[in-house]
Design a protein around this motif. Structure first.
Motif, mmCIF file in Angstrom:
data_model
loop_
_atom_site.group_PDB
_atom_site.id
_atom_site.type_symbol
_atom_site.label_atom_id
_atom_site.label_comp_id
_atom_site.label_asym_id
_atom_site.label_seq_id
_atom_site.Cartn_x
_atom_site.Cartn_y
_atom_site.Cartn_z
ATOM 1 N N LYS A 239 13.806 19.242 33.236
ATOM 2 C CA LYS A 239 14.736 19.895 32.567
ATOM 3 C C LYS A 239 15.606 19.497 34.412
ATOM 4 O O LYS A 239 16.395 19.176 34.272
ATOM 5 N N LYS A 240 14.869 20.495 35.293
ATOM 6 C CA LYS A 240 15.214 19.824 36.687
ATOM 7 C C LYS A 240 15.028 18.430 37.194
ATOM 8 O O LYS A 240 15.665 18.204 38.435
ATOM 9 N N SER A 241 14.159 17.939 36.552
ATOM 10 C CA SER A 241 14.636 16.134 36.838
ATOM 11 C C SER A 241 15.145 15.874 37.484
ATOM 12 O O SER A 241 16.455 14.753 37.444
ATOM 13 N N GLN A 242 16.756 16.408 36.692
ATOM 14 C CA GLN A 242 18.049 15.694 36.557
ATOM 15 C C GLN A 242 18.621 16.111 38.597
ATOM 16 O O GLN A 242 19.532 14.531 38.281
ATOM 17 N N PHE A 243 18.075 17.109 38.623
ATOM 18 C CA PHE A 243 19.044 17.525 40.060
ATOM 19 C C PHE A 243 18.023 16.413 41.259
ATOM 20 O O PHE A 243 18.631 15.917 42.269
ATOM 21 N N GLU A 244 16.798 15.691 40.954
ATOM 22 C CA GLU A 244 16.716 14.955 41.752
ATOM 23 C C GLU A 244 17.605 13.217 41.700
ATOM 24 O O GLU A 244 17.693 13.292 43.221
ATOM 25 N N ALA A 245 18.519 12.992 40.891
ATOM 26 C CA ALA A 245 19.264 12.181 41.025
ATOM 27 C C ALA A 245 20.705 12.771 41.630
ATOM 28 O O ALA A 245 20.652 11.303 42.550
#
Length: 348
Positions: A239-245
């Protein structure tokens, strides 16, 4: 939000006399965000109270992101124990759970020091940590990153090995020092980073883009044990991958230079091969479906083997790797694309 002051801060006579011209009472403040982990916090605070820095010249500000009685009691007990001989200890409850970025903002804004040291509630600082960090900023730098030590067993799990990557981070708020004036100029941490992920890189990149200087402080050491994790924890971490964006939207060039130069091509290949296989099967193309599904099996197996290469090989861990390796690519891509939509940026 409001602040409560305990124990050591009540013996303020000598400290008031030492107040600087800009109203600061201390040389440096240690900001510790926490969320319902009083036992870990207590260990952290004991180490912070035992620093070789002049105890009258620093304060500890605990920011409780989800206030509870046990955490408040742990802070109060420390404050009473060090009253009159240790650092000032303050408790800052954050009214609504907002994440570590918001908690750190509450902490440095409540601090009464021109220099801010950040660490986590599950670290143990070396006695010389604060002295070394303050010395790094005394060179005129806007920020400094200390050294994080993460002990691992001889046969770590995939989660433990992955978490240990924090020790190689360029700039991590588990061990960082920043001038308060620089934080104020930039507005502190971006509170859209509601999980403990990339908010420190965002601050690092913001300092660099503003022309600030960040130095390394290798003598400022904290030990950051890897906490036990439940079976399959890597799935929820996607879910943390959204903060990569979000980070990419704000700092595209630095993101590609320092975080990731290209999209996760392996994940995209795994997802595409399975979707192609399913689509071909629905269209009645048995040969293409079989080829695509065979490719998906091969790519997924290679991903699983790569995760096991330097980790434990017991049956439970192997089963966990096999199961999570089939799902991680899909979850990671989902959250990356969801982040791209949420933050309105073309990000693959």
């Amino acid at each position: 939000m409001n602040a409560r002051t305990f124990g050591a801060t009540q013996t303020s006579g000598a400290r008031d006399e030492a107040a600087t011209g800009d109203g600061m009472l201390f040389d440096i403040a240690v900001v510790v965000p926490t969320y319902r982990r009083p036992a870990m916090l207590e260990t952290c605070l004991n180490a912070l109270a035992a620093q070789d820095f002049d105890a009258t010249r620093y304060e500890i500000v605990v920011c409780d992101d989800g206030p509870d009685d046990a955490t408040r009691a742990a802070v109060e007990q420390l404050a009473l124990r060090v009253a009159g001989r240790g650092p000032a200890v303050r408790y800052v409850p954050v009214s609504d759970t907002q994440g570590p970025a918001a908690a750190r903002n509450a902490g440095w804004r409540a601090a009464r020091s021109p220099l801010i040291a950040f660490t986590d509630d599950d670290t143990v600082a070396d006695p010389h940590w604060l002295t070394a960090g303050a010395a790094a900023l005394a060179t005129g730098a806007d920020a400094a990153s200390g050294r994080i030590v993460m002990p691992l067993p001889d046969d770590p799990t995939d989660y433990e090995l992955d978490a240990s990557g924090l020790a190689r981070a360029e700039f991590a708020t588990a061990n960082a020092f920043v001038r308060r004036a620089r934080l104020a100029t930039m507005g502190g941490f971006d509170e859209r980073f509601t999980s403990a992920w990339r908010e420190d890189s965002d601050l690092q990149f913001a300092v660099l883009q503003a022309g600030g200087r960040i130095v390394h402080a290798p003598d400022a050491v904290v030990v950051h044990p890897v906490r036990p994790a439940r079976w399959g924890v890597s799935l929820s971490q996607q879910k943390k991958s959204q903060f990569e964006a979000l980070l990419y939207r704000k700092h595209p060039a630095l993101y590609r230079q320092r975080i990731d130069a290209r999209p996760p091509l392996r994940y995209y290949a795994i997802v595409a091969s399975l979707l192609c296989g399913v689509a071909a099967a629905l269209a009645g193309n048995v040969a293409l479906s079989a080829a695509a599904l065979l490719l998906w099996c091969g790519l997924t197996s290679a991903f699983c083997v790569a995760r096991l290469r330097h980790t434990r090989r017991d049956l439970g861990h192997v089963a966990e790797m096999a199961w999570t390796s089939t799902l991680i690519p899909f979850l990671s891509i989902y959250w990356r694309l969801r982040g791209a939509l949420r933050y309105k940026v073309f990000f693959l």
